[in-house]
Design a protein around this motif. Sequence first.
Motif, mmCIF file in Angstrom:
data_model
loop_
_atom_site.group_PDB
_atom_site.id
_atom_site.type_symbol
_atom_site.label_atom_id
_atom_site.label_comp_id
_atom_site.label_asym_id
_atom_site.label_seq_id
_atom_site.Cartn_x
_atom_site.Cartn_y
_atom_site.Cartn_z
ATOM 1 N N ARG A 55 0.829 -1.209 0.000
ATOM 2 C CA ARG A 55 0.000 0.000 0.000
ATOM 3 C C ARG A 55 0.862 1.257 0.000
ATOM 4 O O ARG A 55 0.559 2.229 -0.696
ATOM 5 N N TYR A 59 0.913 4.312 -2.795
ATOM 6 C CA TYR A 59 0.875 5.752 -2.509
ATOM 7 C C TYR A 59 1.996 6.454 -3.279
ATOM 8 O O TYR A 59 1.782 7.487 -3.925
ATOM 9 N N PHE A 93 -0.228 11.441 5.953
ATOM 10 C CA PHE A 93 -0.553 10.365 5.010
ATOM 11 C C PHE A 93 -1.695 9.476 5.509
ATOM 12 O O PHE A 93 -1.806 8.317 5.116
ATOM 13 N N SER A 95 -5.673 8.909 5.559
ATOM 14 C CA SER A 95 -6.910 9.273 4.864
ATOM 15 C C SER A 95 -8.098 9.085 5.798
ATOM 16 O O SER A 95 -8.355 7.980 6.284
ATOM 17 N N VAL A 107 -6.672 11.779 2.062
ATOM 18 C CA VAL A 107 -5.274 11.774 2.465
ATOM 19 C C VAL A 107 -4.641 13.158 2.361
ATOM 20 O O VAL A 107 -3.642 13.444 3.022
ATOM 21 N N ALA A 134 -6.769 6.871 -1.275
ATOM 22 C CA ALA A 134 -5.668 7.759 -1.676
ATOM 23 C C ALA A 134 -5.213 7.519 -3.103
ATOM 24 O O ALA A 134 -4.878 8.460 -3.830
ATOM 25 N N THR A 135 -5.210 6.265 -3.528
ATOM 26 C CA THR A 135 -4.682 5.954 -4.850
ATOM 27 C C THR A 135 -5.762 5.927 -5.931
ATOM 28 O O THR A 135 -5.478 5.581 -7.074
ATOM 29 N N ILE A 139 -5.023 11.360 -3.977
ATOM 30 C CA ILE A 139 -3.757 11.975 -4.379
ATOM 31 C C ILE A 139 -3.906 12.685 -5.719
ATOM 32 O O ILE A 139 -3.380 13.788 -5.913
#
Length: 219
Positions: A55, A59, A93, A95, A107, A134-135, A139
Motif C-alpha cells: 500500500r 501511494y 498520510f 486518509s 489523504v 488515496a490511490t 492523491i
Amino acid sequence: MKIRFILVCLVLIIVSFSLNSLAYDHKAVRSYISYRIKYIHSVAYNTNIDLSKERVQEYTESIIYWSDYYSRELNVNIDPLLVTAIIETETNFVSRADYDNGDSIGVASMKINTAKWIAKQLGVDYNKWSILNATDLGIRFAVYYLGLAFDKYRGNLYQAILSYNQGLSGVSPDVDQLYDNYLFKVLGRYKYYQKRLAMRNSTAATAVKYFNYKFNQFY
C-alpha cells in the motif's frame, strides 16, 4: 514590521536557493518517498491503522505518476517531493473523512466542495469513497489542484503552497502570509527531503539501497 519583512525575505531566499540547487535521481526519490510515508504514518497521532508495504508503494507510485502527468498536462513543474511534503503536513498520510469537522476529506485533507469542483473539471464522478481511497482520487485531486495553483501563480512556489491551504483565490500578497506557519511547515519538510536525498546521493544506487533498507526495516 520592516525588520520582520527583511527576515522573512532572507529566509525565503535561503530556502529557495537550497531547493533550486539540489538535484536528485528519480529512483532515489521513489525509494525515499516510500520510506518517508511509512515512517511518518507509523508514528502518526491520528491513526492506529498500519500501511502494508504494497500500500505504501501504491501511494508512492500515485504521487509520482500524477505529478508527472499533470506537469505535462498543465505545462507546469510539480515536484513529487513537494506533493509529499504537502500531504505530510496536511494529514501524516492518513486518509480520513472527518478533517476540519467533516468539511475536508481524504489523504490530502481536501475541502469537499473543492473535491466536487475538481471532479467536474476532470469529468469524473464525485464519490466519497473514491476520495478516501488515496490511490483512486485522493492523491490525484491534490496534485491536480497544486498544478492549477502553479499555473495561476506562474510557478511561484510560495503562493502555490499557500493556495493549497487558503484556496486558489485566497492568497494574500500581505507579508504576514509569507510568515504563515503552514508555508514554513511545508517548505521545511520539502527542504529536509532534498537534503536527505543529497546526503545519500553520491551515487543514485547508494541512495536507493539505503532508503530501501530503511523502508524494509518496518516489515
